[in-house]
Design an enzyme around this catalytic site. Structure first.
Site, PDB file in Angstrom:
ATOM      1  N   LYS A  67      -0.011   3.644  -2.752  1.00 57.18           N
ATOM      2  CA  LYS A  67      -1.075   4.650  -2.687  1.00 57.18           C
ATOM      3  C   LYS A  67      -0.526   6.067  -2.568  1.00 57.18           C
ATOM      4  O   LYS A  67      -1.248   7.036  -2.819  1.00 57.18           O
ATOM      5  CB  LYS A  67      -2.017   4.329  -1.522  1.00 57.18           C
ATOM      6  N   SER A  77      -6.675   3.094   4.072  1.00 58.96           N
ATOM      7  CA  SER A  77      -5.936   2.332   3.062  1.00 58.96           C
ATOM      8  C   SER A  77      -6.877   1.569   2.134  1.00 58.96           C
ATOM      9  O   SER A  77      -6.597   0.440   1.713  1.00 58.96           O
ATOM     10  CB  SER A  77      -4.950   1.347   3.726  1.00 58.96           C
ATOM     11  N   SER A  81       0.797  -1.231   0.000  1.00 57.12           N
ATOM     12  CA  SER A  81       0.000   0.000   0.000  1.00 57.12           C
ATOM     13  C   SER A  81       0.826   1.275   0.000  1.00 57.12           C
ATOM     14  O   SER A  81       0.254   2.369  -0.075  1.00 57.12           O
ATOM     15  CB  SER A  81      -0.957   0.000   1.201  1.00 57.12           C
TER      16      SER A  81
END
Length: 408
Positions: A91, A148, A88
């Site tokens: 992101k 997230s 993640s």
């Protein structure tokens, strides 16, 4: 649970049982005895020290990069240019593209984007966007960065570029512009893919761009919780929750382990830390906090020279002046180990003598800084003012022992 009970039908059988009891007890004891301890072989990728200007540093992570925000100095490096599964942490680039669209006016925080079936079905961490409805961009950013949410990423990507695939093209183009040389994206979420990777250094560079380029949106990373669709989730970055950092992002996959990229500003100095490949959430939080403390404790950013300071005087050949001040073009600030004064070495390098004519602001040399464990740093020095070349009369006067036509 069903059990079986055996009844002894004779005294002989009872005697046989009494005789067998000691052996049975020994057998039970043998079964209860601890098994030989299995030898645990430490993962060399985790136990290998990281490199730093102050010497090797133990860090319980497979990949690491620590940089000073102002000067860009690398304070710690461990396999920092190696490809790693970013999970993640991806992101952060998705957010960078979104922030760029906001700043250019092509997107607004109040704008609503539709939720496709692909976004709704997206697995992993979620903000739980409703199928067939629309969600505000501001809330999608919160869902992406605080919770997230993979689903939030897909909604944003499709809303900006019509498809995730086309959005990923924007991500790779931006990575190229930032000179993130060990990065390639195949999705906007960090979903596992062998062709999807970043390096610890590239991740740190991206974080520094987010902070520097979009300070007006950086606050999204430091929000501690967000509720959407009647579901409240806390920021997965525990260092933000504890007030030890003001961003940025965590990540986890089986292939990449637990990772975190954080930034903290203490007394006007900011440091960015990326660690990845850790073994648990607890290790992730503990190691990242420890490395942050280490970076602030072991290094300081100092002004060596201020803009316009005269660093040296260089001799000039065939000029109307015999020497020329060399000045710092801007404040020369370096991030150095706290004991740098005892080990540093400053030197000036230039072609001697300088040859007239010389223009004001012309690069005429370099300030060279060296210290144990650090790469050599070279910074340009500029001519303080213009120096014209001597004319024929001036040159003749020099040869005859005169200067500027006046007897000395």
């Amino acid at each position: 649970m069903p059990t079986r009970r055996f009844l002894l039908g004779s005294s002989a059988a009872a005697v046989a049982l009494l005789i067998a009891r000691p052996a049975m007890a020994r057998k039970r004891q043998a079964l209860k005895a601890p098994l030989p301890a299995k030898e645990i072989v430490p993962d060399p990728a985790l136990t290998t020290p990281a490199e730093s200007p102050v010497g090797p540093v133990n860090v319980n992570a497979r990949w690491a990069c620590v940089m000073d925000f102002e000067t860009g100095a690398t304070l710690m490096s461990k396999s920092a240019d190696e490809h790693m599964p970013p999970s993640s942490l991806t992101k952060m680039m998705t957010a960078y593209i979104v922030f760029g669209m906001l700043k250019s006016g092509r997107l607004t925080l109040a704008q609503h984007l539709p939720v496709s079936e692909k976004a709704w079905r997206m697995q992993g961490s979620k903000m739980f966007v409703p199928l067939g409805e629309t969600v505000e961009v501001g809330k999608l950013i919160q869902g992406m960065l605080i919770q997230s949410g993979n689903d939030a990423c897909i909604v944003l990507a499709e809303g900006i570029a019509a498809s995730e695939e086309q959005f990923v093209t924007l991500m790779n183009q931006m990575a190229s512009r930032m000179k993130m040389e060990n990065t390639h994206f195949t999705n906007c979420t960090g979903w596992p893919d062998p062709d999807h990777y970043m390096s610890a250094r590239d991740t740190t560079i991206l974080a520094m761009h987010l902070i520097r380029d979009y300070p007006e949106y950086y606050h999204f990373f430091s929000e501690k919780e967000f509720a959407f669709n009647h579901i409240k989730q806390g920021n997965r970055n525990t260092l933000v929750d504890k007030g030890l950092a003001d961003g940025l992002k965590t990540g986890h996959t089986d292939a990449g382990g637990f990772g975190m990229c954080v930034s903290s500003d203490r007394h006007g100095r900011r440091v960015v830390v990326t660690l990845n490949g850790m073994t648990s959430m607890n290790v992730r939080a503990r190691e990242t906090a420890r490395v942050l403390d280490w970076a602030f404790a072991e290094f300081e950013t100092v002004t060596i020279f201020s803009k316009g300071d005269v660093v040296d005087h260089a001799p000039v050949w065939m000029g109307v002046e015999d020497n020329l001040p060399l000045v710092a073009p801007s404040d020369i600030r370096l991030t150095l180990p706290r004991n740098w004064r005892a080990h540093d070495h400053l030197s000036i390098t230039y072609a001697s003598p300088l040859i007239a004519p010389i223009s004001a602001g012309q690069s005429c040399g370099a300030l060279v800084f060296t210290a144990p464990g650090m790469k050599e740093i070279r910074l340009p020095l500029l001519a303080d003012h213009a120096v014209a070349r001597l004319g024929l009369l001036g040159r003749a006067s020099r040869r005859l022992g005169f200067a500027n036509g006046i007897t000395q």
